[in-house]
Design an enzyme around this catalytic site. Structure first.
Site, short mmCIF file in Angstrom:
data_model
loop_
_atom_site.label_atom_id
_atom_site.label_comp_id
_atom_site.label_asym_id
_atom_site.label_seq_id
_atom_site.Cartn_x
_atom_site.Cartn_y
_atom_site.Cartn_z
N HIS A 187 22.62 24.09 -7.61
CA HIS A 187 22.11 22.73 -7.38
C HIS A 187 21.10 22.70 -6.23
O HIS A 187 20.85 21.64 -5.66
CB HIS A 187 23.26 21.78 -7.06
N GLU A 205 20.77 16.15 -21.07
CA GLU A 205 19.37 16.15 -20.68
C GLU A 205 18.45 16.52 -21.84
O GLU A 205 17.38 15.93 -21.98
CB GLU A 205 19.15 17.11 -19.50
#
Length: 376
Positions: A168, A99
């Protein structure tokens, strides 16, 4: 119908009486027909996002999509379905699992006038790239005295899903809304998803676009206006999903649906709730919120994220600053539990707001809650 009445009755007083009776009925029928035609089509949030991306990429060759599995796999949640075949690998880029790397590349591309759309498989992974989002994308326009624009969209699922654990399940609305230079959007319906994503892609500034995984498959009525390729929603404007007079309920993303369910329950008990879909967290539509509170005199805020320093706290402060004298009851704030998200399904449910929580809060605000002593 009106023509036939004129032929039979002429133009005397009797005709006027007939027409006065007919007009409300025909107007109501026309309104119903328009409402039916406007809402006859339904679209899932997934389809809304996909069509928005497709149309904006078709209209502007500087728009491109990049992220993990957005191309060959057509997106982890199939948001980019069909885009690789249509636009090719130069505009739909599969990236390595890094990322920080691909977000930095995208910000650099935006510096040069391109319009990247960066997909994070989940916004939890944006933590790996947060330096580029905040220190590069958000601040460059200010630090360059307006010479550098950064037209970039960071999008992906945000907040709690189901059974994916603490790492998450975080909601990043308050995290990114804290930063000057960013715009933060939180769609609920298919109309929101389509109209706000188009607006985000066209915007000259960096936009954080927080979707919800559990809403992707949800279908919503959608009008012909929304399906028009030129359609876009204004950034910074909330939507009153349901009008009411007794209590204001603010919510965003998945919680809007919960708020509407709660409003239905409350209506059966004589409480008229006004539900505001925030749509935009930064900028926040303070005017719509305060106007509603000045009408209902009560406020309940809802969010999935942690309570401390949250969106609800900011809304409460706005109302205290601008509409305090209109409040007839303390503000009620509903938020996720102040703990990392549990993995066990029963504990997970307890950690995020439920419809019953909203109903109870609204009743407290309306002084309709049953006292604890009465239930003993």
């Amino acid at each position: 119908m009106l023509g036939a009445a004129r032929r039979q009755l002429g133009s005397g007083p009797m005709l006027g009486q007939v027409l006065r009776r007919l007009r409300p009925a025909t107007a109501a029928a026309a309104d119903a027909a328009r409402a039916y035609s406007a809402a006859a089509k339904e679209m899932t949030v997934r389809e809304a996002l996909n069509s928005a991306l497709d149309e904006e990429m078709s209209a502007d060759p500087s728009v491109f999509l990049m992220g993990e599995e957005v191309g060959e796999y057509q997106g982890a949640y199939k948001i980019s379905k069909g885009l690789l075949d249509k636009y090719g690998p130069e505009r739909v880029l599969d990236t390595p699992i890094t990322e920080a790397g691909f977000t930095g590349i995208a910000v650099g591309a935006a510096y040069q006038g391109l319009r990247p759309v960066v997909e994070f498989m989940t916004f939890n992974f944006s933590m790996q790239a947060i330096d580029h989002i905040i220190n590069s994308a958000a601040k460059s326009n200010y630090m360059s005295a307006g010479q550098i624009s950064v037209p970039i969209v960071f999008r992906g699922p945000n907040g709690a899903a189901a059974g994916v654990g603490a790492q998450h399940s975080q909601c990043y609305a308050a995290w990114y809304a804290h930063v000057p230079g960013l715009k933060v959007l939180v769609p609920y319906s298919a109309e929101d998803a389509r109209g706000l994503l188009k607006a985000a892609i066209r915007d000259p500034d960096p936009v954080v676009f927080l979707e919800n995984e559990l809403l992707y498959g949800e279908s919503f009525p959608i009008s012909a206006e929304v399906l028009d390729s030129s359609f876009a929603l204004p950034i910074g404007k909330a939507k009153i999903e349901r009008e009411g007079k007794d209590v204001t309920i603010t919510a965003y993303s998945k919680m809007v649906g919960y708020a509407l369910q709660a409003a239905d329950i409350l209506s059966k008990e004589g409480i008229s709730a006004e539900v505001i879909n925030l749509r935009s967290i930064r900028p926040l539509d303070r005017a719509t919120i305060n106007a509603s509170v000045r009408k209902t005199n009560r406020l309940v805020t809802i969010e999935e994220s942690f309570p401390q320093h949250g969106i609800g706290a900011e809304i409460c402060m706005s109302v205290v600053e601008e509409s305090f004298e209109y409040l007839d009851a303390p503000v009620e704030r509903i938020a996720g539990a102040d703990v990392p998200m549990p993995y066990a399904a029963n504990l997970e449910r307890m950690a995020v707001p439920q419809v019953d929580d909203i109903v109870r809060a609204a009743k407290r605000a309306c002084y309709r809650a049953v006292p604890m002593a009465a239930t003993a």
